[in-house]
Motif scaffolding. Structure first.
Motif, PDB file in Angstrom:
ATOM      1  N   ALA A  38      -6.791   7.283  35.854  1.00 47.53           N
ATOM      2  CA  ALA A  38      -7.566   8.196  34.997  1.00 47.53           C
ATOM      3  C   ALA A  38      -7.911   7.530  33.672  1.00 47.53           C
ATOM      4  N   ALA A  67      -7.024  18.442  27.891  1.00 50.65           N
ATOM      5  CA  ALA A  67      -6.953  18.579  29.349  1.00 50.65           C
ATOM      6  C   ALA A  67      -5.548  19.009  29.768  1.00 50.65           C
ATOM      7  N   ARG A  70      -5.065  22.671  29.011  1.00 52.85           N
ATOM      8  CA  ARG A  70      -5.736  23.527  30.000  1.00 52.85           C
ATOM      9  C   ARG A  70      -4.907  23.651  31.271  1.00 52.85           C
ATOM     10  N   LEU A  71      -4.362  22.534  31.740  1.00 50.03           N
ATOM     11  CA  LEU A  71      -3.566  22.569  32.959  1.00 50.03           C
ATOM     12  C   LEU A  71      -2.250  23.314  32.734  1.00 50.03           C
ATOM     13  N   GLU A  74      -2.543  26.925  33.032  1.00 49.20           N
ATOM     14  CA  GLU A  74      -2.639  27.395  34.418  1.00 49.20           C
ATOM     15  C   GLU A  74      -1.292  27.424  35.127  1.00 49.20           C
ATOM     16  N   ILE A  80       3.378  18.250  34.439  1.00 52.97           N
ATOM     17  CA  ILE A  80       2.037  18.051  34.977  1.00 52.97           C
ATOM     18  C   ILE A  80       1.708  16.572  35.054  1.00 52.97           C
ATOM     19  N   LEU A  82      -1.884  14.341  35.188  1.00 53.83           N
ATOM     20  CA  LEU A  82      -3.339  14.337  35.109  1.00 53.83           C
ATOM     21  C   LEU A  82      -3.879  13.158  35.915  1.00 53.83           C
ATOM     22  N   HIS A  83      -4.573  13.472  36.989  1.00 54.24           N
ATOM     23  CA  HIS A  83      -5.193  12.477  37.858  1.00 54.24           C
ATOM     24  C   HIS A  83      -6.643  12.268  37.456  1.00 54.24           C
ATOM     25  N   PHE A  86      -9.066  15.177  38.184  1.00 60.35           N
ATOM     26  CA  PHE A  86      -9.050  16.326  37.283  1.00 60.35           C
ATOM     27  C   PHE A  86     -10.134  16.193  36.222  1.00 60.35           C
ATOM     28  N   PHE A  87     -10.348  14.982  35.723  1.00 66.24           N
ATOM     29  CA  PHE A  87     -11.310  14.768  34.647  1.00 66.24           C
ATOM     30  C   PHE A  87     -12.743  14.827  35.130  1.00 66.24           C
ATOM     31  N   CYS A  90     -13.561  18.272  34.304  1.00 62.33           N
ATOM     32  CA  CYS A  90     -13.095  18.667  32.972  1.00 62.33           C
ATOM     33  C   CYS A  90     -14.113  18.219  31.920  1.00 62.33           C
TER      34      CYS A  90
END
Length: 91
Positions: A38, A67, A70-71, A74, A80, A82-83, A86-87, A90
């Motif tokens: 990422a 980001a 936001r996750l 949820e 978490i 971030l992969h 995901f972006f 986003c």
């Protein structure tokens, strides 16, 4: 649910090729991480070297933390990752 991010530098995990960084969710620590992929794909990391990944993270910290926030909103106070994918969604 208040979410904040301490101003510490991320930690490099060579085994998983991620940078880990902490968040505080309701004042409790939660582990966050972003993949090297990422950072290369979306934040201009020049290579998988730790220095290049950290530089990209620091330069784009606000976007990455947004980001992550936001996750976290949820999933709640759970770790978490971030992969790159995901972006893509986003923006």
């Amino acid at each position: 649910m208040p979410i904040s991010f301490p101003a510490s530098l991320p930690e490099y995990c060579a085994r998983d090729l991620v940078l880990a960084f902490p968040a505080l969710v309701d004042e409790r620590p939660v582990q966050c991480a972003i993949t090297a992929e990422a950072l290369e794909d979306h934040f201009g990391a020049r290579s998988l070297r730790e220095d290049d990944l950290v530089d990209a993270f620091v330069e784009h910290r606000a976007q990455i933390e947004l980001a992550a926030q936001r996750l976290l909103m949820e999933v709640g106070a759970k770790p978490i990752l971030l992969h790159s994918g995901f972006f893509r969604f986003c923006t």
